[in-house]
Design a protein around this motif. Structure first.
Motif, PDB file in Angstrom:
ATOM      1  N   LYS B  45      -9.997  17.174  15.712  1.00  0.00           N
ATOM      2  CA  LYS B  45      -8.539  17.313  15.617  1.00  0.00           C
ATOM      3  C   LYS B  45      -7.888  17.237  16.989  1.00  0.00           C
ATOM      4  CE  LYS B  45      -8.370  19.460  11.113  1.00  0.00           C
ATOM      5  NZ  LYS B  45      -8.148  20.615  10.286  1.00  0.00           N
ATOM      6  N   VAL B  48      -7.651  13.434  17.700  1.00  0.00           N
ATOM      7  CA  VAL B  48      -6.556  12.733  17.006  1.00  0.00           C
ATOM      8  C   VAL B  48      -5.186  13.357  17.275  1.00  0.00           C
ATOM      9  CG1 VAL B  48      -7.932  11.776  15.128  1.00  0.00           C
ATOM     10  CG2 VAL B  48      -6.883  13.989  14.832  1.00  0.00           C
ATOM     11  N   LEU B  50      -4.100  16.396  16.282  1.00  0.00           N
ATOM     12  CA  LEU B  50      -3.589  17.362  15.299  1.00  0.00           C
ATOM     13  C   LEU B  50      -3.607  18.768  15.887  1.00  0.00           C
ATOM     14  CD1 LEU B  50      -5.223  16.105  11.975  1.00  0.00           C
ATOM     15  CD2 LEU B  50      -2.804  16.057  12.583  1.00  0.00           C
ATOM     16  N   LYS B  70       6.027  10.031  23.055  1.00  0.00           N
ATOM     17  CA  LYS B  70       5.969  10.082  21.587  1.00  0.00           C
ATOM     18  C   LYS B  70       5.780   8.703  20.969  1.00  0.00           C
ATOM     19  CE  LYS B  70       8.245  14.430  20.678  1.00  0.00           C
ATOM     20  NZ  LYS B  70       9.471  15.147  20.441  1.00  0.00           N
ATOM     21  N   THR B  74       2.688   7.567  18.682  1.00  0.00           N
ATOM     22  CA  THR B  74       2.887   7.038  17.325  1.00  0.00           C
ATOM     23  C   THR B  74       2.170   5.694  17.192  1.00  0.00           C
ATOM     24  OG1 THR B  74       5.014   8.136  17.253  1.00  0.00           O
ATOM     25  CG2 THR B  74       4.660   6.423  15.618  1.00  0.00           C
ATOM     26  N   ARG B  77      -1.484   6.264  16.939  1.00  0.00           N
ATOM     27  CA  ARG B  77      -1.828   6.870  15.644  1.00  0.00           C
ATOM     28  C   ARG B  77      -1.773   5.852  14.516  1.00  0.00           C
ATOM     29  NH1 ARG B  77       0.794  12.879  15.806  1.00  0.00           N
ATOM     30  NH2 ARG B  77      -1.098  13.927  16.460  1.00  0.00           N
ATOM     31  N   ARG B  78      -0.940   4.854  14.679  1.00  0.00           N
ATOM     32  CA  ARG B  78      -0.858   3.840  13.619  1.00  0.00           C
ATOM     33  C   ARG B  78      -2.070   2.910  13.632  1.00  0.00           C
ATOM     34  NH1 ARG B  78       5.662   3.254  12.490  1.00  0.00           N
ATOM     35  NH2 ARG B  78       5.810   5.437  12.012  1.00  0.00           N
ATOM     36  N   MET B  82      -8.057   7.969   8.941  1.00  0.00           N
ATOM     37  CA  MET B  82      -8.832   9.214   8.921  1.00  0.00           C
ATOM     38  C   MET B  82      -9.162   9.644   7.508  1.00  0.00           C
ATOM     39  SD  MET B  82      -8.254  12.670  11.056  1.00  0.00           S
ATOM     40  CE  MET B  82      -9.330  14.092  10.842  1.00  0.00           C
ATOM     41  N   PHE B  84     -10.294  12.814   5.445  1.00  0.00           N
ATOM     42  CA  PHE B  84     -10.342  14.276   5.569  1.00  0.00           C
ATOM     43  C   PHE B  84     -11.411  14.856   4.643  1.00  0.00           C
ATOM     44  CE2 PHE B  84      -6.288  13.211   7.324  1.00  0.00           C
ATOM     45  CZ  PHE B  84      -6.083  14.149   8.323  1.00  0.00           C
ATOM     46  N   PHE B 101       0.189   3.671   0.492  1.00  0.00           N
ATOM     47  CA  PHE B 101       1.146   4.465   1.260  1.00  0.00           C
ATOM     48  C   PHE B 101       1.303   4.018   2.728  1.00  0.00           C
ATOM     49  CE2 PHE B 101       2.383   8.098   3.832  1.00  0.00           C
ATOM     50  CZ  PHE B 101       3.564   8.451   3.221  1.00  0.00           C
ATOM     51  N   PRO B 102       0.203   3.858   3.482  1.00  0.00           N
ATOM     52  CA  PRO B 102       0.386   3.437   4.884  1.00  0.00           C
ATOM     53  C   PRO B 102       1.088   2.080   4.983  1.00  0.00           C
ATOM     54  CG  PRO B 102      -1.846   4.209   4.518  1.00  0.00           C
ATOM     55  CD  PRO B 102      -1.221   4.082   3.176  1.00  0.00           C
ATOM     56  N   VAL B 105       4.919   2.570   4.321  1.00  0.00           N
ATOM     57  CA  VAL B 105       5.684   3.257   5.373  1.00  0.00           C
ATOM     58  C   VAL B 105       5.608   2.528   6.715  1.00  0.00           C
ATOM     59  CG1 VAL B 105       6.003   5.466   6.564  1.00  0.00           C
ATOM     60  CG2 VAL B 105       5.304   5.448   4.199  1.00  0.00           C
ATOM     61  N   LEU B 106       4.466   1.918   6.972  1.00  0.00           N
ATOM     62  CA  LEU B 106       4.264   1.392   8.327  1.00  0.00           C
ATOM     63  C   LEU B 106       4.386  -0.119   8.457  1.00  0.00           C
ATOM     64  CD1 LEU B 106       1.157   3.605   9.235  1.00  0.00           C
ATOM     65  CD2 LEU B 106       3.555   4.113   9.647  1.00  0.00           C
ATOM     66  N   GLU B 108       5.991  -4.116   6.896  1.00  0.00           N
ATOM     67  CA  GLU B 108       7.085  -4.808   6.185  1.00  0.00           C
ATOM     68  C   GLU B 108       6.513  -5.790   5.163  1.00  0.00           C
ATOM     69  OE1 GLU B 108      10.456  -4.378   6.624  1.00  0.00           O
ATOM     70  OE2 GLU B 108       9.976  -2.701   7.936  1.00  0.00           O
ATOM     71  N   ARG B 150      -7.823   4.293   1.711  1.00  0.00           N
ATOM     72  CA  ARG B 150      -6.521   4.517   2.350  1.00  0.00           C
ATOM     73  C   ARG B 150      -6.632   4.437   3.873  1.00  0.00           C
ATOM     74  NH1 ARG B 150      -3.483  10.144   1.411  1.00  0.00           N
ATOM     75  NH2 ARG B 150      -5.069  10.840   2.884  1.00  0.00           N
TER      76      ARG B 150
END
Lengths: 247, 250
Positions: B45, B48, B50, B70, B74, B77-78, B82, B84, B101-102, B105-106, B108, B150
């Motif tokens: 953690k 990464v 966290l 930041k 970001t 991180r993209r 990971m 879990f 999901f990724p 959101v991330l 187009e 994922r």
């Protein structure tokens, strides 16, 4: 000291909502989903509670007005004022905190302990903003509508019970509702609704988001979210009432 | 390649990881092993981001993650996928929505492209026809597979797995391990797996870091592990009866 620390964390959390945001399209979809969820979760309960509040207020007011010199339409005027200024925005806020606030805190708390929030962070998503901001926006949009619904159902409840129980005629009731009506009461009720919606949703999200531990802690966070939200609502209700009085 | 330098972390005055340094190679399954409570997951953690380490630095392909702003964080991180321990699938979304999901959101990407990619990833982890199922309707092993799907859907450069086979039967655990190794080679990712499972260590440990009481006591490969002379590592490895039998046969 502990309170100040917690308050500082809450303010920092609110700040977090507006940095590293995702696209507006993402928030739009999430907010609409939350609006639907809040509407479905709360509308029936709010309508039922409000209708009974109006009915009980009508009966209680009539019971306490013993003087024959006071005209009957004063009953509905009292019901109107109580409903618009206090019952609809404030009492429904307490129910909203118990129903929607606990759901927000519980949902976020569960996401935290099952590492779903960590999963979002690892993807480079601002989890606080992604999860909490749509809930807060949806609350601010939906809660005033629920207050309007509650006000309508409360006045309707009083109308129905007043007529059925022979307390007040429908004509008197309607006259009383219109008697010396100041439309600012509606504006004030809606201002309260916005403030309460923000407080309940942000406090509940904050409590849920920072849950640590396991299932027991999720329960504790949920209870704390409801309690803190209600205290915040009542405190702000007092300060807003002072503002109304100053007007 | 991921490089860590002098990472330390304390909780309530107790030092959980102590001055750990090391390198994790690209295209290899790098393992962090050790008994429960030695700080493996905390170290992962910290890597990464966290958990914020008290001291030390983390470099992702020479990019200083610890001191990055930041936006840079970001960006890095993209590039991360990971898995879990519990899968961390979103309860309110279907398997398909979880894997997509990724991309939602991330990227187009168009819906059809996303769906193709999701189906490819689900097939890659051996899951088909469960797209519309909810996480609560699938088994623990399936959840891990969906979690892997994922984590690779965005073609990550770095893959992290926190105890990927905990709570799984041995057969499924081996399949998950093999899958992680295959994906690492296929995508040429820098993969870090945290585990205390000796089957994983021997099966996929191309590079291993052994933690004991929060310290990095040994590094090597699964081939070297049997011959290591670090007593703490010997105790850890041969606490497993299968490993003990292997040693006696040797």
């Amino acid at each position: 000291m502990q309170f100040m620390k917690e308050f500082g964390r809450y303010v920092t959390f609110l700040g977090l909502l507006f940095v590293r945001r995702e696209t507006l399209k993402t928030y739009y979809k999430l907010t609409v989903d939350e609006c639907i969820l809040i509407g479905i979760q709360s509308a029936t309960l709010v309508a039922v509670v409000a209708a009974f509040m109006g009915a009980v207020t009508t009966v209680q007011t009539a019971y306490n007005m013993v003087s024959p010199l006071i005209p009957k339409y004063i009953i509905s005027q009292v019901v109107r004022e109580m409903t618009i200024l206090e019952l609809a925005p404030t009492i429904i806020a307490i129910i909203y905190a118990g129903k929607v606030g606990s759901s927000m805190a519980g949902g976020l708390g569960s996401m935290r302990i099952t590492e779903q929030i960590d999963a979002l962070e690892v993807m480079g998503i601002n989890s606080a903003s992604y999860l909490a901001l749509p809930k807060i926006l949806a609350s601010i949009l939906m809660y005033p509508l629920l207050v309007i619904l509650a006000g309508f159902c409360s006045l309707l409840g009083g109308y129905v019970v007043g007529g059925l129980a022979g307390i007040i005629t429908p004509a008197d009731y309607t006259y009383g509702l219109r008697f010396f009506f100041d439309s600012y009461s509606i504006t004030f009720a809606l201002i309260k609704a916005f403030v309460f919606a923000f407080l309940i949703s942000s406090i509940s999200s904050f409590k849920g988001y920072f849950t640590t531990g396991g299932a027991l802690e999720v329960g504790i966070a949920t209870t704390s979210a409801v309690t803190t939200s209600i205290i915040a609502v009542l405190l702000s209700d007092y300060f807003l009432a002072q503002l109304l009085y100053l007007r | 390649m991921i490089k860590i330098k002098n990472i330390s972390k304390s909780f309530d005055g107790k030092e959980v990881i102590k001055d750990i340094s090391g390198e994790f190679d690209q295209g290899k399954t790098n393992l962090i092993i050790g008994a429960s409570g030695t700080g493996k997951s905390v170290l992962l953690k910290c890597i990464v981001g966290l958990i914020v380490a008290d001291t030390g630095k983390v470099f992702y392909d020479f990019r200083n993650f610890t001191e990055a702003d930041k936006d840079m964080k970001t960006q890095i991180r993209r590039e991360i996928g990971m898995l879990f321990q519990g899968g961390a699938l979103f309860d309110s979304k279907t398997v398909e929505q979880n894997v997509m999901f990724p991309l939602d959101v991330l990227t187009e990407m168009k819906q059809e492209e996303k769906l193709d990619r999701v189906n490819f990833c689900l097939q890659r982890v051996g899951l088909e026809n469960i797209n519309k199922k909810m996480p609560s309707e699938i088994s623990g092993g399936m959840k891990k597979r969906v979690g892997i799907a994922r984590s690779i859907v965005n073609k990550p450069n770095y893959l992290f797995c926190d105890e990927p086979n905990s709570g799984l039967d041995p057969q499924t655990a081996i399949k998950i391990d093999d899958l992680i190794m295959e994906i690492t080679h296929e995508l040429n990712t820098t993969t870090i797996v945290v585990t205390h499972d000796m089957n994983s260590v021997m099966g996929i440990g191309e590079k291993i870091m052994f933690l004991f009481n929060g310290m990095n006591l040994w590094e090597g490969s699964s081939k070297d592990i049997m011959d290591s002379e670090v007593s703490e590592l010997q105790n850890f490895v041969f606490s497993n009866k299968v490993m003990l039998n292997l040693k006696s046969q040797k």
